[in-house]
Design a protein around this motif. Sequence first.
Motif, PDB file in Angstrom:
ATOM      1  N   LYS A 201       0.750  -1.189  -0.123  1.00 39.03           N
ATOM      2  CA  LYS A 201       0.309   0.069  -0.026  1.00 39.03           C
ATOM      3  C   LYS A 201       0.774   1.481   0.121  1.00 39.03           C
ATOM      4  CE  LYS A 201      -2.264   0.564   3.709  1.00 39.03           C
ATOM      5  NZ  LYS A 201      -3.781   1.037   4.723  1.00 39.03           N
ATOM      6  N   GLU A 202       1.838   1.264   0.488  1.00 38.78           N
ATOM      7  CA  GLU A 202       2.830   2.590   0.648  1.00 38.78           C
ATOM      8  C   GLU A 202       3.303   2.969  -0.808  1.00 38.78           C
ATOM      9  OE1 GLU A 202       5.991   2.038   3.408  1.00 38.78           O
ATOM     10  OE2 GLU A 202       4.890   3.008   5.417  1.00 38.78           O
TER      11      GLU A 202
ATOM     12  N   PHE B 132       9.488  11.921  -2.662  1.00 35.88           N
ATOM     13  CA  PHE B 132       7.890  12.030  -3.277  1.00 35.88           C
ATOM     14  C   PHE B 132       8.138  13.872  -2.395  1.00 35.88           C
ATOM     15  CE2 PHE B 132       4.416  14.358  -0.484  1.00 35.88           C
ATOM     16  CZ  PHE B 132       3.759  15.089  -1.179  1.00 35.88           C
ATOM     17  N   ARG B 133       8.843  13.579  -1.297  1.00 37.34           N
ATOM     18  CA  ARG B 133       9.340  15.329  -0.496  1.00 37.34           C
ATOM     19  C   ARG B 133      10.320  15.744  -1.473  1.00 37.34           C
ATOM     20  NH1 ARG B 133       8.733  11.875   4.374  1.00 37.34           N
ATOM     21  NH2 ARG B 133      11.169  11.930   4.233  1.00 37.34           N
TER      22      ARG B 133
ATOM     23  N   ALA C 176       7.407   8.983   7.028  1.00 35.12           N
ATOM     24  CA  ALA C 176       8.453   7.638   6.448  1.00 35.12           C
ATOM     25  C   ALA C 176       9.264   8.164   5.311  1.00 35.12           C
ATOM     26  CB  ALA C 176       7.081   6.819   6.540  1.00 35.12           C
ATOM     27  N   GLU C 177      10.370   7.484   6.192  1.00 33.63           N
ATOM     28  CA  GLU C 177      11.518   7.434   4.691  1.00 33.63           C
ATOM     29  C   GLU C 177      11.191   7.385   3.165  1.00 33.63           C
ATOM     30  OE1 GLU C 177      14.976   7.703   2.669  1.00 33.63           O
ATOM     31  OE2 GLU C 177      14.391   8.259   5.631  1.00 33.63           O
TER      32      GLU C 177
END
Length: 235
Positions: A70-71, A138-139, A132-133
């Motif tokens: 899912k992540e 994305f970040r 989360a890592e």
Amino acid sequence: MSTTAGSGRGRVGRPRARGPVEDGLSAREGVLAAAAELFTRQGYAATTTRAIADGAGLRQASMYHYFAGKEDILAALLEGTVQPSLDLARLLLARSEPAEARLWALCRADVELLCGGPHNLGALYLLPETGAERFADFRRVRDELRASYAALLAATAAGAALEGPERQLRSDLVFGLIESVILIRRQTPDRLTPPLADATADGALRLAGASAQVLAEASAEGAVLLRDLRQPPAI
């Protein structure tokens, strides 16, 4: 490597339980479409991989051929809300048109991307899981897009006249204004995207310090620039 729907090259042992969510979607795209609908309607935490697979018309085991879990699906959806705008920003940074027009074009296109799809995927930015890592890519892409906004603003006449901290503040305000359409869309999901995109781009230029005359010129030139960039390449 995933195969697209209609390619005629299936994979043994990975049959669909049903057809794709929408005509023309590959199996991978079907998973993303199903997850987008479920994540934004019932929430990320409440959505199971089985529900996503069912929505995509796949057996659950088959879905893992495309995504590890899912992540990974959430990461792909998030990156898809930012990467096209970053690609455009890179193009605009290399152009020679007035910076005000280029900044307006980026603002308008970014709002159009955030509001133009069937689901409000930008709302997923607010999930605590994005810290989360797994979501570092994305970040990183989002930070590069933010920096592109800052570079374009600094290249405008009004931006160049600002001191460093004030310029950074204006840049942060512009970027925040663009992403605020996520909340506007949540509150008024039926709002038409084009007028919202135009108004937000205009507001961003005002935040950047553009005068009324500069804004009028920038919006006209920015609209032409976007149209030209979206023209298919000549064969």
